[in-house]
Design a protein around this motif. Structure first.
Motif, mmCIF file in Angstrom:
data_model
loop_
_atom_site.group_PDB
_atom_site.id
_atom_site.type_symbol
_atom_site.label_atom_id
_atom_site.label_comp_id
_atom_site.label_asym_id
_atom_site.label_seq_id
_atom_site.Cartn_x
_atom_site.Cartn_y
_atom_site.Cartn_z
ATOM 1 N N VAL A 252 0.862 -1.174 0.000
ATOM 2 C CA VAL A 252 0.000 0.000 0.000
ATOM 3 C C VAL A 252 0.900 1.225 0.000
ATOM 4 O O VAL A 252 1.959 1.226 0.622
ATOM 5 C CB VAL A 252 -0.890 -0.017 1.258
ATOM 6 N N THR A 253 0.509 2.229 -0.732
ATOM 7 C CA THR A 253 1.311 3.454 -0.732
ATOM 8 C C THR A 253 0.391 4.666 -0.771
ATOM 9 O O THR A 253 -0.826 4.527 -0.847
ATOM 10 C CB THR A 253 2.338 3.449 -1.892
ATOM 11 N N ARG A 260 -3.729 16.722 0.476
ATOM 12 C CA ARG A 260 -4.618 15.588 0.739
ATOM 13 C C ARG A 260 -3.898 14.283 0.423
ATOM 14 O O ARG A 260 -3.197 14.165 -0.566
ATOM 15 C CB ARG A 260 -5.868 15.687 -0.129
ATOM 16 N N LYS A 261 -4.150 13.290 1.282
ATOM 17 C CA LYS A 261 -3.500 11.984 1.103
ATOM 18 C C LYS A 261 -4.383 11.091 0.238
ATOM 19 O O LYS A 261 -5.582 10.976 0.478
ATOM 20 C CB LYS A 261 -3.315 11.296 2.465
ATOM 21 N N VAL A 262 -3.754 10.476 -0.732
ATOM 22 C CA VAL A 262 -4.494 9.592 -1.622
ATOM 23 C C VAL A 262 -3.881 8.202 -1.554
ATOM 24 O O VAL A 262 -2.682 8.030 -1.776
ATOM 25 C CB VAL A 262 -4.419 10.105 -3.081
ATOM 26 N N ASP A 263 -4.704 7.201 -1.233
ATOM 27 C CA ASP A 263 -4.201 5.835 -1.090
ATOM 28 C C ASP A 263 -4.115 5.120 -2.429
ATOM 29 O O ASP A 263 -4.865 5.415 -3.348
ATOM 30 C CB ASP A 263 -5.147 5.018 -0.199
ATOM 31 N N ALA A 264 -3.223 4.161 -2.474
ATOM 32 C CA ALA A 264 -3.098 3.335 -3.674
ATOM 33 C C ALA A 264 -2.531 1.987 -3.281
ATOM 34 O O ALA A 264 -1.917 1.838 -2.220
ATOM 35 C CB ALA A 264 -2.183 4.008 -4.684
ATOM 36 N N VAL A 265 -2.744 1.010 -4.142
ATOM 37 C CA VAL A 265 -2.124 -0.291 -3.943
ATOM 38 C C VAL A 265 -1.193 -0.546 -5.118
ATOM 39 O O VAL A 265 -1.574 -0.343 -6.270
ATOM 40 C CB VAL A 265 -3.182 -1.422 -3.861
ATOM 41 N N ALA A 266 0.023 -0.945 -4.803
ATOM 42 C CA ALA A 266 1.012 -1.181 -5.853
ATOM 43 C C ALA A 266 1.414 -2.647 -5.861
ATOM 44 O O ALA A 266 1.487 -3.291 -4.818
ATOM 45 C CB ALA A 266 2.240 -0.308 -5.634
ATOM 46 N N VAL A 267 1.671 -3.147 -7.063
ATOM 47 C CA VAL A 267 2.197 -4.496 -7.216
ATOM 48 C C VAL A 267 3.572 -4.368 -7.852
ATOM 49 O O VAL A 267 3.733 -3.660 -8.845
ATOM 50 C CB VAL A 267 1.271 -5.361 -8.100
ATOM 51 N N LEU A 268 4.551 -5.029 -7.240
ATOM 52 C CA LEU A 268 5.920 -4.925 -7.744
ATOM 53 C C LEU A 268 6.405 -6.273 -8.237
ATOM 54 O O LEU A 268 6.023 -7.312 -7.687
ATOM 55 C CB LEU A 268 6.850 -4.417 -6.638
ATOM 56 N N GLY A 278 -0.302 -8.711 -11.982
ATOM 57 C CA GLY A 278 -0.538 -8.783 -10.536
ATOM 58 C C GLY A 278 -1.601 -7.795 -10.109
ATOM 59 O O GLY A 278 -2.472 -8.098 -9.286
ATOM 60 N N LYS A 279 -1.535 -6.615 -10.671
ATOM 61 C CA LYS A 279 -2.525 -5.584 -10.331
ATOM 62 C C LYS A 279 -3.935 -6.062 -10.683
ATOM 63 O O LYS A 279 -4.878 -5.889 -9.931
ATOM 64 C CB LYS A 279 -2.207 -4.283 -11.061
ATOM 65 N N LYS A 280 -4.051 -6.686 -11.836
ATOM 66 C CA LYS A 280 -5.360 -7.207 -12.248
ATOM 67 C C LYS A 280 -5.865 -8.237 -11.245
ATOM 68 O O LYS A 280 -7.030 -8.243 -10.865
ATOM 69 C CB LYS A 280 -5.249 -7.866 -13.622
ATOM 70 N N ALA A 281 -4.934 -9.114 -10.827
ATOM 71 C CA ALA A 281 -5.317 -10.208 -9.932
ATOM 72 C C ALA A 281 -5.748 -9.707 -8.555
ATOM 73 O O ALA A 281 -6.441 -10.409 -7.822
ATOM 74 C CB ALA A 281 -4.144 -11.186 -9.801
ATOM 75 N N LEU A 282 -5.349 -8.490 -8.204
ATOM 76 C CA LEU A 282 -5.704 -7.961 -6.877
ATOM 77 C C LEU A 282 -7.208 -7.870 -6.670
ATOM 78 O O LEU A 282 -7.708 -8.022 -5.562
ATOM 79 C CB LEU A 282 -5.149 -6.538 -6.709
ATOM 80 N N ASN A 283 -7.903 -7.564 -7.764
ATOM 81 C CA ASN A 283 -9.347 -7.412 -7.703
ATOM 82 C C ASN A 283 -9.754 -6.505 -6.538
ATOM 83 O O ASN A 283 -10.534 -6.882 -5.663
ATOM 84 C CB ASN A 283 -9.988 -8.804 -7.575
ATOM 85 N N ILE A 284 -9.235 -5.312 -6.529
ATOM 86 C CA ILE A 284 -9.461 -4.389 -5.403
ATOM 87 C C ILE A 284 -10.909 -3.928 -5.363
ATOM 88 O O ILE A 284 -11.494 -3.561 -6.383
ATOM 89 C CB ILE A 284 -8.574 -3.124 -5.529
#
Ligand code: FES
Ligand code: FES
Lengths: 712, 154
Positions: A252-253, A260-268, A278-284
């Protein structure tokens, strides 16, 4: 940070074998431009703008990042002019990023040539003066008998010596405090189109952009943000992502945009494709945080409601209000513009490596100093331990002046303990902003019996870049950019009604000049129609006392054969603007083609003061016209709190086959140089809309134009 | 994972990659040729254009498995010394601004001229409208293509 007000010349003599003359400027805190000889310091760690080797190898350094605007060539051209060297025979190199040596290196607002012109000339002149003095000394003749020319000093008698042979002596000299500058009449480089040295590498795949950087041990990161701005992370399937071959981390980043803080999820992972998979598989599953009720329609109806407020007076001449109260021939119209995305062709990306007490950045940035300040401040790293490597930028348009993507990558680098290359997919780039503001512009005016304007009011309802959060709800002057105040109108008021939304906005090519002139110059056109006047003559009648516009309008009339009338089946529209000092008048010609109204020719007549590289200026005009025309045809729509147009299929930028003929005329001028990189953008929308009216009698007051608007 | 054999710019390469990986990423991240660019990933912008057996294709949507055993040319391999008439014309007409889209532009134009050495204006428009340029270099691209046609005649 040390504030840099003035800069001093410093002669940096790094006496490598055979001698080397190095000239630069250094920051000083106050004081006059005093010459300091720093040869004892070696020069290597100091800034360099000019370096001349004993082998006659001349290197000119460009200290402003190149994003397509042409500073790569235009900065060194200014040095070369005064130095008297052939610009095609020198090497141009990007300087390092270091504001304590080079001052601001930010490339925004078309300002580079404008702000650096004099200091670059002085540096070139200082080096030339020293070389001439060295030659005079060598020959034991008065300096006045010697002149510099094409990398040599020539004596009246015909004796000549190359710069390379003089550097050893010159490098020991004191740099002159006030070197004599050339008479602009004798310029041989400034004002001539030269071939840009960055172009060959941009035709063979060798130019390195941020996205091309590879450093050892680097992880590739792909990222997803909540489609609803300021939404929260709900759930996601970390394990599914980690199962994708090549994926190594899910983290998470966060980025900060205007506080303002904006959240995101990163796949490395080990390559970008793995990270994308990987990002696709996250199914957020995102949590919209209650912010999904907003849409373009709700925003505009809010703006219309707000337009009833008086707002703040941002500019005022005479007393428009009392004219409106008296009554008379009242003309009213309002105009609407949507959010726009920056869409540089190179998607947002950076490479950052965070290590113990140090940081290194590689990539495309319009603001290398800003990146250093950010990394140093946020992570408590001494400034000197932050290394900034800037590359060619695949476009910027304002988006690359921010550090939000750097923040995400730095955070990820710390988390995975490796250098991270973060690339935003196009969808993130287009839907996450910050965007160009959307705007409602309400105009009204009273005409006199003779058709002249007695009073005009332009009210702008929009967000303000510099005031997006917090309690101050007063509109500032920033939002009235691009409203022409030079017209001689006895009573004129510009008002602003500040809007605060959670959707972030930012600098976009030409900033508020990309919105307000559509309204203002369309409205002036509407008034000319109401007054029964020719739109170009109507403008002329109000610019009689404005030397630059007056000249431009006259020239436009001549160049476009305005008086001989339009060709059958065409419509003509005109608009004018001033941006970063540059004054532009544009005429758009439209025709019906295959059932649609199309712009066929765009003629721009411009006064940009001293023009360093006319071909680059023309390229900038072409580019801004095309970007502006793209924004006539497409805009972003907010629906359920999210942007509908996620990629180019829904938000097409202007295509090759939609491009009109573009003709640019630069008027001769000896004035100080103005910024020419943006002014072509503000005028295209109003000039186009005015031409459509001229052809069809249809007035278009909302952008983007629809298929219906453009139907022949 | 699979071992994919592709000839890139005349050189046979074997890459251990996911067969579904688009050719674009195989070229950039595995073959290390970064002249081919990522713009949209959905086949819209043409920044990723390369030649597949001489024909222009958008590499961002083409799984690398499809090119097994085939021959790919990227901008780096268009000419040995960057002397392709289009590259010369691009310099003469000072086409690039930021330069990011230009590999795609040149590769698209090169495939067009190979197939059709004397395209009409309309044919040029059709071919080039699949490659976006945010900097707006289209007028110069048109001029440069015209110039390249003359250059290759002489
Ligand atoms: S990146 Fe392939 S078409 Fe845009
Ligand atoms: S030159 Fe910048 S996108 Fe085409």
């Amino acid at each position: 940070m040390k504030k840099i007000n003035r800069r001093e010349f410093i002669q940096l003599s790094a006496l490598a074998s055979g001698g080397l003359l190095v000239i630069g400027v250094a920051p000083s805190e106050g004081g006059e431009q005093k010459i300091v000889n720093l040869s004892a310091n070696g020069g290597q760690s100091l800034n360099q703008f000019i370096s001349i080797g004993a082998d006659n190898h001349v290197i000119l350094y460009n200290h402003r990042p190149e994003m397509g605007q042409g500073t790569f060539e235009s900065m060194p051209m200014i040095l070369a002019e005064e130095l008297e060297v052939d610009i095609n025979n020198v090497e141009i190199r990007p300087s390092e990023a270091n504001e304590s040596l080079y001052g601001s290196q930010m490339v925004v607002g078309s300002r580079s040539v404008q702000s650096e012109f004099m200091i670059l000339r002085k540096m070139g002149a200082a080096a030339r003066t020293m070389l001439v003095a060295a030659a005079a000394q060598k020959w034991s003749v008065p300096e006045t008998e010697c002149a510099a020319k094409a990398g040599m000093v020539v004596h009246e008698s015909g004796m000549q010596v190359t710069y390379g042979e003089l550097v050893e002596v010159a490098s020991k000299m004191k740099a002159p405090e006030n070197p004599k500058l050339k008479d602009p009449k004798s310029f041989t480089i400034i004002g001539r189109s030269t071939r840009r040295q960055d172009i060959p590498v941009k035709t063979n795949g060798k130019a390195i952009f941020g996205i091309d950087v590879k450093v050892p041990g680097m992880k590739y990161a792909c990222i997803e943000h909540c489609p609803v701005w300021l939404g929260k992370i709900g759930s996601y399937d970390k394990n599914a992502a980690l199962k994708v071959s090549g994926v190594t981390h899910v983290e998470v980043t966060q980025r900060t945009v205007w506080g303002r803080k904006v959240d995101a999820v990163a796949v490395l992972g080990d390559n970008y494709w793995s990270a994308m998979q990987g990002k696709k598989a996250l199914n957020i599953q995102w949590d919209a945080n209650g912010l999904d009720g907003i849409s373009s329609a709700t925003i505009m109806s809010q703006f219309r409601e707000e337009a009833k407020k008086p707002g703040e007076i941002l500019h005022s001449v005479g007393d428009a209000e009392s004219v409106f109260q008296k009554g008379g021939t009242l003309v009213e119209a309002s105009y609407e513009l949507p959010y726009q995305a920056h869409v540089p062709m190179e998607p947002m990306n950076v490479v950052v490596n965070m290590t113990e007490n140090a940081a290194e950045f590689w990539g495309s940035t319009q603001h290398p100093n800003g990146v250093r300040t950010f990394l140093s401040t946020k992570y408590g790293i001494p400034r000197e331990n932050v290394r900034i490597n800037y590359t060619f930028m695949g476009g910027g348009f304002g988006r690359r002046s921010m550090t939000d993507v750097v923040e995400e990558a730095a955070d990820l680098s710390l988390k995975v303990n490796a250098p991270v290359k973060l690339i935003w997919p196009r969808e993130e780039d287009q839907t996450q902003g910050p965007f160009r503001n959307c705007s409602l512009n309400v105009c009204r005016a009273v005409l006199n019996g003779d058709g002249s304007i007695e009073a005009l009011e332009h009210k702008i309802v929009t967000q303000e870049i510099n005031n997006q959060t917090g309690d101050n709800n007063k509109a500032g002057r920033q939002i009235m950019g691009g409203v022409t105040t030079e017209y001689q109108i006895p009573n004129m008021t510009v008002r602003g009604v500040l809007q605060k939304l959670h959707i972030p906005i930012s600098y976009w090519r030409a900033v508020y000049h990309s919105t307000n002139p559509f309204a203002h110059e369309s409205f002036i056109d509407e008034l000319s129609v109401k007054a029964g006047k020719d739109p170009l003559e109507f403008r002329m009648s109000m610019m009689q006392n404005h030397e630059r516009y007056n000249r431009l309008l006259n020239e436009t009339m001549r160049i476009t054969n305005w008086k001989s009338g339009k060709k059958p089946g065409t419509g003509r529209g005109v608009a004018l603007v001033e941006r970063s000092g540059a004054h532009f008048v544009m005429v758009v010609e439209v025709q019906k083609k295959e059932g649609m109204i199309r712009p066929v020719k765009v003629t721009t007549v411009i006064d940009v003061g001293t023009c360093v590289n006319p071909d680059t200026v023309k390229a900038q005009v072409e580019g801004s016209v095309i970007m502006g025309l793209g924004a006539v045809y497409a805009g972003l729509t907010v629906n359920n709190g999210r942007i509908t147009e996620q990629n180019f299929d829904r938000y097409p930028i202007l295509k090759f086959n939609q491009c009109p003929e573009i003709e640019t005329h630069i008027l001769e001028s000896t004035g100080a140089p103005d910024g020419a990189g943006e002014a072509g953008l503000p005028t295209i929308a109003p000039a186009f809309a005015n031409a459509i009216f001229d052809l069809t009698g249809r007035r278009i007051r909302r952008l983007p134009m629809t298929q219906e608007d453009l139907k022949a | 994972m699979a071992s994919i054999q592709v000839r890139i710019n005349g050189e046979m390469r074997a890459m251990e990659v996911d067969p579904q990986m688009p050719l674009l990423w195989a070229i950039r991240d595995f073959a290390g040729l970064t002249g081919t660019k990522f713009g949209c990933g959905i086949g819209q912008c043409g920044a990723c254009t390369v030649h597949l057996d001489g024909v222009a294709v958008k590499s961002c949507t083409l799984p690398v498995s499809v090119v097994q055993g085939k021959s790919i040319t990227t901008i780096e391999g268009l000419s040995a010394d960057h002397s392709h008439p289009l590259q010369q014309a691009w310099i003469e007409e000072q086409v690039p601004q930021c330069g990011y889209c230009q590999s795609g532009q040149i590769m698209t134009a090169a495939a067009l001229l190979k197939k059709n050495p004397h395209p009409s204006d309309k044919e040029v428009s059709n071919a080039m409208s699949g490659v976006y340029c945010r900097c707006g270099t289209y007028p110069r691209i048109r001029k440069a293509i015209t110039k390249a046609i003359t250059l290759s005649k002489s």
